[in-house]
Design an enzyme around this catalytic site. Structure first.
Site, PDB file in Angstrom:
ATOM      1  N   HIS A 130       0.816  -1.216   0.000  1.00 17.42           N
ATOM      2  CA  HIS A 130       0.000   0.000   0.000  1.00 17.42           C
ATOM      3  C   HIS A 130       0.850   1.267   0.000  1.00 17.42           C
ATOM      4  O   HIS A 130       0.340   2.354  -0.284  1.00 17.42           O
ATOM      5  CB  HIS A 130      -0.980   0.006   1.186  1.00 17.42           C
ATOM      6  CG  HIS A 130      -0.360   0.277   2.514  1.00 17.42           C
ATOM      7  ND1 HIS A 130      -0.011  -0.715   3.414  1.00 17.42           N
ATOM      8  CD2 HIS A 130      -0.020   1.441   3.128  1.00 17.42           C
ATOM      9  CE1 HIS A 130       0.498  -0.176   4.498  1.00 17.42           C
ATOM     10  NE2 HIS A 130       0.502   1.133   4.355  1.00 17.42           N
ATOM     11  N   ASP A 160       0.106  -7.658   1.442  1.00 20.88           N
ATOM     12  CA  ASP A 160       0.510  -6.259   1.550  1.00 20.88           C
ATOM     13  C   ASP A 160       2.023  -6.105   1.609  1.00 20.88           C
ATOM     14  O   ASP A 160       2.548  -5.323   2.401  1.00 20.88           O
ATOM     15  CB  ASP A 160      -0.148  -5.582   2.758  1.00 20.88           C
ATOM     16  CG  ASP A 160      -0.040  -4.056   2.686  1.00 20.88           C
ATOM     17  OD1 ASP A 160       0.117  -3.536   1.573  1.00 20.88           O
ATOM     18  OD2 ASP A 160      -0.099  -3.400   3.735  1.00 20.88           O
ATOM     19  N   SER A 234       4.909   2.673   7.840  1.00 18.64           N
ATOM     20  CA  SER A 234       4.549   1.489   7.059  1.00 18.64           C
ATOM     21  C   SER A 234       5.721   1.048   6.180  1.00 18.64           C
ATOM     22  O   SER A 234       6.311   1.862   5.461  1.00 18.64           O
ATOM     23  CB  SER A 234       3.342   1.786   6.176  1.00 18.64           C
ATOM     24  OG  SER A 234       2.183   1.981   6.946  1.00 18.64           O
TER      25      SER A 234
END
Length: 391
Positions: A130, A160, A234
């Protein structure tokens, strides 16, 4: 005689008063504990309880951070998006009518930030899918100040994860934690680029293992930690106190957008497996049976006359798929897969994913109150197209 008795009583009273004052103001004067001589070393105690409470705990995690930090990078992405030339044109119906007219939209460059981890000295980087999803350009900034354009090697939206490649010399790569099993209570450190302020390290512990059913990915088996993870973290590294990679920071639970002490990371062993598949083949291959499983609720267990809620109900079978060819039907209750008990849908999907395509799998089901076994030839799960909406 009376005079001597009064003198004695007064003397005792004065001495007690002095003793009380000394005991209150300078108690150390009354401590007569002998000081051990330097020539008489203390003998070690044979019992484990004699060790000091802080034995084995590092006073600083600077060495662990120094080993891992050079391998953690900042990831910057840009993409071109089209937007109405006026906010008044955001109405869906109006947009549909005017979309084809010239000058209705204009291009705008959107930027985003995240983190990544150099996992091989030849320039391979692990990050979250993402972070780079739908990006037109990906830039990587190293801890030593160097920058480079990154190329997308491959991605796995279902977990992911994505793999990038940069061409620079003298790269520092992180070390995976190998076979070391994480335990709840282990100290961990999160390294990343929160809010774009620059590389930051936060500390916490492993709060839980095997977290799933969060609706983040299709395949979920997260490490939960209270180490502060914020937007921009992230794709960054979750490391142990030796500087080894134990997870890829992926998501947070938050109602405000900031850290509330509940963060999630993909375990490093799972990430390493996906990394190797993407580098070798460009994609991730998982087993596939062509069934739609459903958890057994209390009502379903009662309706089927089951003593336990372990297992999954086959809610759908893909026509022509591996399960259909083997003879599985809607309503079958799957109890075991290759002699491994089936507990719920999440674990069942993970069990199927580990199967090798074209191999044989034995499935034990309960059908009409009787147990039956089927041999299924495992297929390859169709890949989720890049750019598709994540669950």
């Amino acid at each position: 005689m009376r005079r001597f008795w009064l003198l004695f009583a007064q003397t005792v009273t004065v001495c007690l008063g002095i003793l009380f004052i000394v005991a209150t103001l300078r108690p150390d004067w009354l401590d007569r504990t002998p000081v051990p001589q330097a020539s008489a070393p203390a003998q070690p105690s044979a019992g484990p309880s004699a060790a000091p409470a802080t034995a084995g705990l590092p006073a600083s995690y600077a060495q662990a951070v120094a080993r891992a930090a050079p391998a953690v990078v900042n990831v910057y992405t840009t993409k071109q998006i089209r937007e109405p030339i006026s906010p008044l044109l955001n109405d869906p119906e109006l947009s549909r009518l005017l979309r084809g007219l010239p000058g209705f939209t204009r291009k705008r460059e959107a930027t985003a930030l995240g983190s990544g981890v150099i996992v091989r000295p030849d320039g391979y980087i692990l990050t979250n899918y993402h972070v780079i999803e739908a990006a037109d350009a990906i830039e990587v900034a190293l801890n030593d100040g160097r920058e480079a354009r990154a190329k997308l090697v491959g991605a796995d939206p279902e977990s992911d994860l994505a793999v990038l490649k940069i061409d620079l010399e003298g790269l520092s790569s992180i070390t995976f934690n190998g076979t070391h099993d994480m335990q709840v209570g282990d100290v961990v450190l999160a390294i990343g680029n929160p809010f774009g302020v620059g590389q930051t390290t936060t500390m916490g512990i492993v709060s839980a293992l095997g977290r799933n059913r969060l609706g983040i990915n299709i395949y979920e088996n997260f490490i939960q930690t209270d180490a502060a993870i914020n937007p921009g973290n992230s794709g960054g590294a979750l490391i142990d106190t030796h500087g080894r990679l134990v997870g890829i920071n992926t998501a947070i639970y938050s109602e405000t957008g900031g850290s509330l002490g509940i963060g999630f990371a993909i375990p490093s062993m799972a990430a390493q497996t996906i990394l190797e598949q993407i580098i070798t083949t460009g994609h991730v291959t998982r087993g596939w049976l062509g069934v739609e499983p459903q958890d057994i609720t209390a009502d379903l267990a009662k309706a089927f006359g089951l003593d336990s809620r372990d297992g999954v109900i086959v809610a759908g079978v893909l026509r022509g798929g591996p399960a259909a060819r083997a003879g599985l039907r809607v309503g079958d209750i799957v109890l075991k897969l290759n002699d491994e008990p089936v507990v719920d849908t999440i674990r069942f999907l993970n069990q199927i994913a580990r199967l090798t395509p074209q191999s044989k799998a034995e499935i034990q089901v309960l059908r009409a109150g009787k147990k039956a076994s089927f041999s299924v030839q495992v297929g390859a799960r169709p890949p989720l197209q890049l750019g598709a909406r994540r669950p």
